[in-house]
Design a protein around this motif. Structure first.
Motif, PDB file in Angstrom:
ATOM      1  N   LEU A 409       0.802  -1.215   0.000  1.00  0.00           N
ATOM      2  CA  LEU A 409       0.000   0.000   0.000  1.00  0.00           C
ATOM      3  C   LEU A 409       0.840   1.272   0.000  1.00  0.00           C
ATOM      4  N   GLY A 410       2.165   1.119   0.049  1.00  0.00           N
ATOM      5  CA  GLY A 410       3.022   2.289   0.021  1.00  0.00           C
ATOM      6  C   GLY A 410       2.844   3.157   1.252  1.00  0.00           C
ATOM      7  N   ASP A 411       2.578   4.428   1.048  1.00  0.00           N
ATOM      8  CA  ASP A 411       2.436   5.378   2.150  1.00  0.00           C
ATOM      9  C   ASP A 411       0.977   5.618   2.516  1.00  0.00           C
ATOM     10  N   LYS A 412       0.129   4.627   2.332  1.00  0.00           N
ATOM     11  CA  LYS A 412      -1.287   4.762   2.666  1.00  0.00           C
ATOM     12  C   LYS A 412      -1.440   5.133   4.134  1.00  0.00           C
ATOM     13  N   LYS A 413      -2.176   6.214   4.427  1.00  0.00           N
ATOM     14  CA  LYS A 413      -2.310   6.692   5.796  1.00  0.00           C
ATOM     15  C   LYS A 413      -3.701   6.359   6.347  1.00  0.00           C
ATOM     16  N   ILE A 414      -3.766   6.175   7.661  1.00  0.00           N
ATOM     17  CA  ILE A 414      -5.014   5.872   8.343  1.00  0.00           C
ATOM     18  C   ILE A 414      -5.328   7.036   9.279  1.00  0.00           C
ATOM     19  N   MET A 422      -7.736  15.859  13.774  1.00  0.00           N
ATOM     20  CA  MET A 422      -7.567  14.654  12.971  1.00  0.00           C
ATOM     21  C   MET A 422      -6.160  14.115  13.227  1.00  0.00           C
ATOM     22  N   GLN A 423      -6.064  12.816  13.554  1.00  0.00           N
ATOM     23  CA  GLN A 423      -4.776  12.205  13.838  1.00  0.00           C
ATOM     24  C   GLN A 423      -4.534  11.020  12.917  1.00  0.00           C
ATOM     25  N   GLU A 424      -3.266  10.726  12.723  1.00  0.00           N
ATOM     26  CA  GLU A 424      -2.867   9.591  11.895  1.00  0.00           C
ATOM     27  C   GLU A 424      -2.445   8.444  12.800  1.00  0.00           C
ATOM     28  N   LEU A 425      -2.936   7.242  12.496  1.00  0.00           N
ATOM     29  CA  LEU A 425      -2.571   6.049  13.253  1.00  0.00           C
ATOM     30  C   LEU A 425      -1.396   5.360  12.564  1.00  0.00           C
ATOM     31  N   VAL A 426      -0.307   5.199  13.296  1.00  0.00           N
ATOM     32  CA  VAL A 426       0.898   4.577  12.760  1.00  0.00           C
ATOM     33  C   VAL A 426       1.177   3.299  13.553  1.00  0.00           C
ATOM     34  N   ASN A 432       9.871  -7.628  17.511  1.00  0.00           N
ATOM     35  CA  ASN A 432       8.821  -8.622  17.726  1.00  0.00           C
ATOM     36  C   ASN A 432       7.670  -8.118  18.600  1.00  0.00           C
ATOM     37  N   VAL A 433       7.571  -6.808  18.780  1.00  0.00           N
ATOM     38  CA  VAL A 433       6.467  -6.225  19.528  1.00  0.00           C
ATOM     39  C   VAL A 433       5.715  -5.262  18.613  1.00  0.00           C
ATOM     40  N   ILE A 434       4.378  -5.398  18.562  1.00  0.00           N
ATOM     41  CA  ILE A 434       3.564  -4.454  17.786  1.00  0.00           C
ATOM     42  C   ILE A 434       3.367  -3.188  18.620  1.00  0.00           C
ATOM     43  N   ARG A 435       3.680  -2.033  18.038  1.00  0.00           N
ATOM     44  CA  ARG A 435       3.464  -0.760  18.708  1.00  0.00           C
ATOM     45  C   ARG A 435       2.679   0.165  17.780  1.00  0.00           C
ATOM     46  N   TYR A 436       2.066   1.189  18.374  1.00  0.00           N
ATOM     47  CA  TYR A 436       1.297   2.142  17.582  1.00  0.00           C
ATOM     48  C   TYR A 436       1.465   3.541  18.168  1.00  0.00           C
ATOM     49  N   GLU A 437       1.076   4.550  17.399  1.00  0.00           N
ATOM     50  CA  GLU A 437       1.075   5.919  17.879  1.00  0.00           C
ATOM     51  C   GLU A 437       0.061   6.727  17.087  1.00  0.00           C
ATOM     52  N   LEU A 438      -0.661   7.586  17.793  1.00  0.00           N
ATOM     53  CA  LEU A 438      -1.550   8.543  17.132  1.00  0.00           C
ATOM     54  C   LEU A 438      -0.820   9.879  17.071  1.00  0.00           C
ATOM     55  N   ILE A 439      -0.575  10.362  15.850  1.00  0.00           N
ATOM     56  CA  ILE A 439       0.168  11.602  15.671  1.00  0.00           C
ATOM     57  C   ILE A 439      -0.707  12.593  14.911  1.00  0.00           C
ATOM     58  N   LEU A 440      -0.397  13.867  15.052  1.00  0.00           N
ATOM     59  CA  LEU A 440      -1.159  14.903  14.361  1.00  0.00           C
ATOM     60  C   LEU A 440      -1.035  14.712  12.844  1.00  0.00           C
ATOM     61  N   ALA A 441      -2.189  14.664  12.186  1.00  0.00           N
ATOM     62  CA  ALA A 441      -2.189  14.443  10.735  1.00  0.00           C
ATOM     63  C   ALA A 441      -1.602  15.658  10.012  1.00  0.00           C
ATOM     64  N   SER A 442      -0.791  15.392   9.028  1.00  0.00           N
ATOM     65  CA  SER A 442      -0.149  16.490   8.271  1.00  0.00           C
ATOM     66  C   SER A 442      -1.116  17.037   7.233  1.00  0.00           C
TER      67      SER A 442
END
Length: 442
Positions: A409-414, A422-426, A432-442
Motif C-alpha cells: 500500500l506504500g504510504d497509505k495513511k489511516i 484529525m490524527q494519523e494512526l501509525v 517482535n512487539v507491535i506498537r502504535y502511535e496517534l500523531i497529528l495528521a499532516s
C-alpha cells in the motif's frame, strides 16, 4: 412432518453453538457431514442427547432442540420412543425380576478446585519441568534425533552453567521468571507468496441515530464482553490461526489461491463458537468480515465468486478455527484444499489479562463534532515480517476496516478523528512487539 431433515440437525450438532437461532441453523444446513462418523443415543432419565462425532463426545439437553422444533419432530428425527410410555411399562416394579430392576448408583463427590489450588498445581508443573530439564542425563535415541529442531544446538550453549539440584520452589520460580522469552515462532509462509497486487477494500458505513447517556460529555462505548486495554503485544502473545488454501470449481482446471487469518475478538477458556475477525487476501484484495458486522459467531466471507463459512472455537484455553465452503460454493461443490496452516496460542493462565492483539479506547466524533463518542481501535497483524496490519475502528455504530502495508500500500495513511483534531494512526514492529502511535495528521 419435520421441517428439518436429519442431516440438518446433524450439522447443527456438529457446530454445538452456545446460543442457537434461525440464521445459524440455516447457515449450518448446507454443511456436509459424514453420518458414518456419528453415533447418537438418548438418556431418557436426564433428557440428554449423547452424540459422538468422529471420536469426540458431546451432550446436548433436549430442551435446546425444543426451542425450534416440536417434541414430535425431535422424537421422529432421533427415533426416540415416548418416555411416558416407557415409564408406564416399569411403574409396577413387582412384575419385574430383581436382576432387571433399576439400581441406585451413588455418584462420586467431586471436589471443585479453587483458583489457589489451580495456580499452585500450575506452578508445581513448571517446577517439575525445570527440574527435569536440569537433571536429564539420558541421551535421545536415534529415532528421536530425527525430529529434533536444529535450534537445539544453540540451546546447548546456554546450559553449560552448572545449576544446583537442591533449589527451593521459590528459587526455581525466580529462575523461570528471569528467563528471557525465546524468539517467537512465526509462520514460514506469507500472503506475499500468493499475489503482489494488493488493493484496499472500502467498508460500508451505516447511519446512527441513537441517543445515549453521556459520561463527562462523552457517550461511552457499550462493549458486550469485558474490556481489556492492551497497548502493545509481543508476537508470541498474538492469538490467531493462519491458512493458505486453494479452490476451484468442480471439474475446472483453473485454481485460485487464498490466504486467511482468523483472530478471536476475546480470549476464553472454552467456547464452541466464539466471536472472530476473518481476514482474507484474494487476488490482491484485502477482505475482512467479523462478528461485529451483525453476523453470528459463524462468519460468512465472500471472496470473488467463492463463499466460505468460518468458525472459531476455544478448548481448554486454546484457539482453533475451521473454514468450509457455503452458499453457491457448497451447492456447486467447489473444491477447497487447505495447503498450509499455522496456529499460535498463549498460556491459558494469561487469558484474563490479554486480548491476543492490541485494543485501546479513544474519544472522537463521526457525524457531529458536538457529540463525542468513546471509540475502540483493535490492531491485528497480517504479516510477521513486515509492517502489515489490519485495523478495526468502532465508534457509535460505525465499523471500519483499514489496512496498512508498506510493501503493497506504500504510504497509505489511516486517519482517526479524535476530540480536537484529525490524527494519523501509525503501527510498526519493534523487536517482535507491535506498537502504535496517534500523531497529528499532516
Amino acid at each position: 412432518m419435520s421441517l428439518f431433515t436429519k442431516n440438518h440437525v446433524y450439522a447443527l450438532i456438529n457446530d454445538l453453538a452456545a446460543q442457537l437461532n434461525d440464521e445459524m441453523i440455516m447457515a449450518l444446513s448446507i454443511c456436509h457431514i459424514d453420518n458414518n462418523l456419528m453415533q447418537i443415543s438418548f438418556d431418557n432419565d436426564n433428557n440428554i442427547l449423547n452424540v459422538n462425532i468422529d471420536g469426540t463426545d458431546y451432550k446436548i439437553h433436549k430442551q435446546t432442540f425444543l426451542e425450534f422444533i416440536s417434541e414430535e419432530d425431535f422424537n421422529s428425527i432421533f427415533n426416540i420412543v415416548e418416555t411416558n410410555n416407557q415409564k408406564q411399562n416399569i411403574d409396577n416394579l413387582e412384575d419385574i425380576p430383581d436382576e432387571l430392576k433399576p439400581k441406585e448408583i451413588s455418584k462420586p463427590v467431586v471436589h471443585e478446585k479453587t483458583m489457589e489450588e489451580i495456580e499452585a498445581e500450575e506452578k508445581e508443573r513448571e517446577r517439575k519441568k525445570f527440574r527435569a530439564f536440569v537433571t536429564e542425563t539420558e541421551q535421545p535415541d536415534e529415532e528421536q534425533l530425527i525430529f529434533m529442531d536444529n535450534d537445539l544446538d544453540e540451546n546447548e550453549d546456554n546450559c553449560e552453567e552448572e545449576i544446583p539440584d537442591d533449589l527451593t520452589g521459590d528459587e526455581i520460580d525466580e529462575i523461570i521468571e528471569n528467563q528471557k522469552d525465546p524468539e517467537p515462532e512465526i509462520p514460514s509462509f506469507s500472503k506475499y507468496d500468493i499475489d503482489k497486487d494488493m488493493q484496499q477494500l472500502n467498508s460500508n458505513i451505516e447511519d446512527n441515530n441513537d441517543d445515549d447517556e453521556t459520561v463527562n460529555g462523552v457517550i461511552p462505548f457499550k462493549e458486550k464482553y469485558p474490556y481489556i486495554e492492551q497497548t502493545s503485544v509481543h508476537a508470541s502473545d498474538c492469538v490467531y490461526k493462519l491458512f493458505r488454501a486453494s479452490i476451484r470449481h468442480k471439474g475446472s482446471p483453473m485454481i485460485d489461491e487464498l490466504f486467511f487469518y482468523i483472530y478471536p475478538l476475546t480470549l476464553k477458556k472454552n467456547d464452541p463458537s466464539t466471536e472472530i475477525v476473518a481476514y482474507c487476501y484474494y487476488r490482491g484484495q484485502n477482505i475482512t468480515v467479523s462478528s461485529f458486522d451483525g453476523q453470528n459467531n459463524l462468519v460468512r466471507l465472500k471472496a470473488g465468486e467463492y463463499e466460505f463459512l468460518i468458525r472459531g472455537t476455544f478448548v481448554d484455553g486454546k484457539f482453533d478455527a475451521t473454514i468450509n465452503t457455503t452458499g453457491n460454493s457448497a451447492t456447486t461443490e467447489d473444491q477447497l484444499t487447505i495447503a498450509q496452516t499455522f496456529i499460535n496460542n498463549i498460556n491459558s493462565g494469561t487469558i484474563d489479562s490479554q486480548n491476543g492483539h492490541i485494543k485501546f479506547k479513544y474519544v472522537g466524533w463521526e457525524s457531529d463534532p458536538n457529540k463525542l463518542y468513546e471509540g475502540i481501535i483493535e490492531i491485528f497483524p497480517t504479516d510477521f515480517k513486515t509492517d502489515s496490519f489490519l485495523i478495526v475502528r468502532r465508534i457509535e455504530d460505525y465499523i471500519d476496516y483499514f489496512y496498512t502495508d508498506k510493501i503493497e500500500l506504500g504510504d497509505k495513511k489511516i486517519y482517526i478523528q479524535t476530540k480536537d483534531e484529525m490524527q494519523e494512526l501509525v503501527c510498526w514492529w519493534d523487536n517482535n512487539v507491535i506498537r502504535y502511535e496517534l500523531i497529528l495528521a499532516s
